[in-house]
Design an enzyme around this catalytic site. Structure first.
Site, PDB file in Angstrom:
ATOM      1  N   SER A  54       3.058 -17.108   2.301  1.00  0.00           N
ATOM      2  CA  SER A  54       2.098 -16.000   2.202  1.00  0.00           C
ATOM      3  C   SER A  54       2.511 -14.731   2.930  1.00  0.00           C
ATOM      4  CB  SER A  54       0.726 -16.450   2.710  1.00  0.00           C
ATOM      5  OG  SER A  54       0.089 -17.252   1.747  1.00  0.00           O
TER       6      SER A  54
ATOM      7  N   LYS B 155       2.561 -11.540   0.945  1.00  0.00           N
ATOM      8  CA  LYS B 155       1.421 -10.632   0.774  1.00  0.00           C
ATOM      9  C   LYS B 155       1.614  -9.306   1.519  1.00  0.00           C
ATOM     10  CE  LYS B 155      -1.966 -14.259  -0.213  1.00  0.00           C
ATOM     11  NZ  LYS B 155      -1.341 -15.572   0.020  1.00  0.00           N
TER      12      LYS B 155
ATOM     13  N   SER C  22      -5.804 -14.581   3.723  1.00  0.00           N
ATOM     14  CA  SER C  22      -4.676 -14.923   2.857  1.00  0.00           C
ATOM     15  C   SER C  22      -5.132 -15.515   1.524  1.00  0.00           C
ATOM     16  CB  SER C  22      -3.741 -15.913   3.568  1.00  0.00           C
ATOM     17  OG  SER C  22      -2.478 -15.942   2.944  1.00  0.00           O
TER      18      SER C  22
ATOM     19  N   LYS D 299       1.109 -11.326   9.617  1.00  0.00           N
ATOM     20  CA  LYS D 299       0.769 -12.187   8.482  1.00  0.00           C
ATOM     21  C   LYS D 299       1.482 -13.513   8.611  1.00  0.00           C
ATOM     22  CE  LYS D 299      -1.315 -13.178   4.740  1.00  0.00           C
ATOM     23  NZ  LYS D 299      -1.319 -14.555   5.257  1.00  0.00           N
TER      24      LYS D 299
END
Length: 408
Positions: free
Chosen positions: A61, A64, A116, A229
């Site tokens: 993720s 992203k 997320s 993140k």
């Protein structure tokens, strides 16, 4: 007369004839679990530390980061997004979007960056790209523009695909671009956000930030963190990218392919190592004298066209070196403040950047014709004395203008 002018023109024309490596500190960097890791200075793009920085791994993720970057570059936060049929059916983490539901880009970004949520990622991708394939093409194009050489995206979520990969260096470059948007840090440092009721969801939905470096109650809270993140799938293992600032210096830490899930403490250790051992130094202030052009009797003080910074180890006493391009300024016309040259700045044997240089004086037709070099040309070629001054002036102007236009 025509032959003399032609010869004069030819004679004057003939006469006018990281990029970045790693900065080293004396202190040893801390060990980290991730297979790929970097500390990157956000202002200069220099690496302060690296561990297998260019090997591509599945990023989960942390993908992203690129989805968020394209969103902030191509939309407004208050734009309305109508959810298509695909996002509600995506695998993995979801906020619970419904087909036909209307939300703002802002709402979806909070779901994307805090919790997320994969349905938020796909909704933004379709809104920007029209189709998933077109959005993925935009992701890969933007990655290349940022200098990411070991990246290939297949989706906007980070769901595992053997062809979906990036490296620690590339991930840091993407975070560097994203962190330039003030909206990003505002969203990424928010602990929780409530998505208001919509036409398909009468109940508000709350999303929580998974980044422990911005949670004050966490053991891993890091003062100055501007956002980060996380990423995880069974096949991809753990990854993490974050950025923080201290005393005006901004660093980015990227960790990828971590089997042991130690990315939070490892990121804290790398941030401390970077801030404790390296300093963000202003080498030249805009308008400061960098060097003086001295050639053929011409002396032109050259000044910095803008502030120039570099990174060095805090105990390093070495001084950067300046190398000018091999340009001949003798027969060029320019005003005070015009960019006339470029310097290559080297530090400890490596180039750390280029600096545009401006002239601190005006050098026009009068200065060219009265220059010692021009007088020498005329004296060496006495037949030029028979040419009316206006002809010489016109010849010089003609040649110089031809050169200016030919260089455009």
């Amino acid at each position: 007369m025509k032959r003399i002018v032609t010869f004069a023109l030819l004679f004057l024309l003939i006469c006018s004839n990281n990029p970045y490596g790693v900065v080293h500190a004396k202190e040893m960097p801390p060990p980290v679990s991730a297979d790929g890791a970097v500390i990157l200075d956000a202002a200069t793009g220099q690496l302060l530390y690296s561990k297998d920085p260019d090997t591509a791994y599945p990023p989960a993720s942390t993908t992203k980061i690129m989805t968020a970057l394209l969103t902030l570059e191509n939309t407004n936060l208050n734009d309305k997004v109508i959810i298509g049929k695909n996002p509600p059916n995506v695998d993995g983490t979801r906020v619970g979007l419904c087909e036909g539901e209307q939300l703002t880009v802002k709402d979806l970004l909070y779901g994307l960056l805090l919790a997320s949520d994969n349905d938020c990622a796909e909704a933004l991708a379709e809104h920007i790209g029209g189709t998933m394939d077109k959005f993925v093409a935009k992701m890969n194009k933007r990655a290349k523009e940022l200098g990411a050489k070991n990246t290939n995206f297949v989706n906007p979520t980070g769901l595992f695909d053997e062809n979906h990969k990036t490296s620690a260096r590339d991930l840091a470059l993407m975070m560097r671009a994203l962190s330039k948007h003030p909206e990003y840090s505002k969203i990424a440092t928010t602990i929780s956000y409530t998505i208001p009721a919509t036409n398909k969801s009468p109940q508000p939905r709350e999303v929580w930030n998974e980044n422990k470096l911005i949670q004050k109650q966490s053991t891993y809270y890091y003062s100055g963190c501007l956002g980060g993140k996380t990423g995880y799938t069974v096949q991809s293992f753990h990854s993490y990218v974050s950025t923080a600032t201290r005393n005006g210096q901004q660093l980015i830490v990227a960790l990828i392919h971590d089997k042991n899930k130690t990315f939070f403490p490892d990121a804290v250790a790398l941030f401390n190592f970077g801030f404790n051992n390296f300093t963000f130094t202003k080498l030249y202030q805009k308008g400061a004298l960098v060097t003086t052009y001295n050639k053929d009797g011409l002396s032109i003080p050259l000044i910095a066209a803008y502030d120039f910074y570099y990174i060095k180890a805090k105990d390093d006493t070495n001084v950067p070196q300046v190398t000018l391009k091999d340009k001949n300024l003798m027969f060029r016309f320019f005003k005070k403040g015009d960019i006339v040259d470029e310097a290559s700045i080297s530090f400890e044997g490596r180039e750390i950047g280029k600096l545009k240089l401006a002239s601190s004086i005006t050098h026009g037709e009068k200065q060219v014709l009265n220059s010692n070099n021009m007088q020498k040309i005329i004296m060496k070629n006495k037949y030029l004395l028979a040419v009316p001054p206006i002809i010489i002036i016109l010849a010089v102007v003609f040649v110089l203008k031809r050169r200016v236009f030919s260089n455009k």
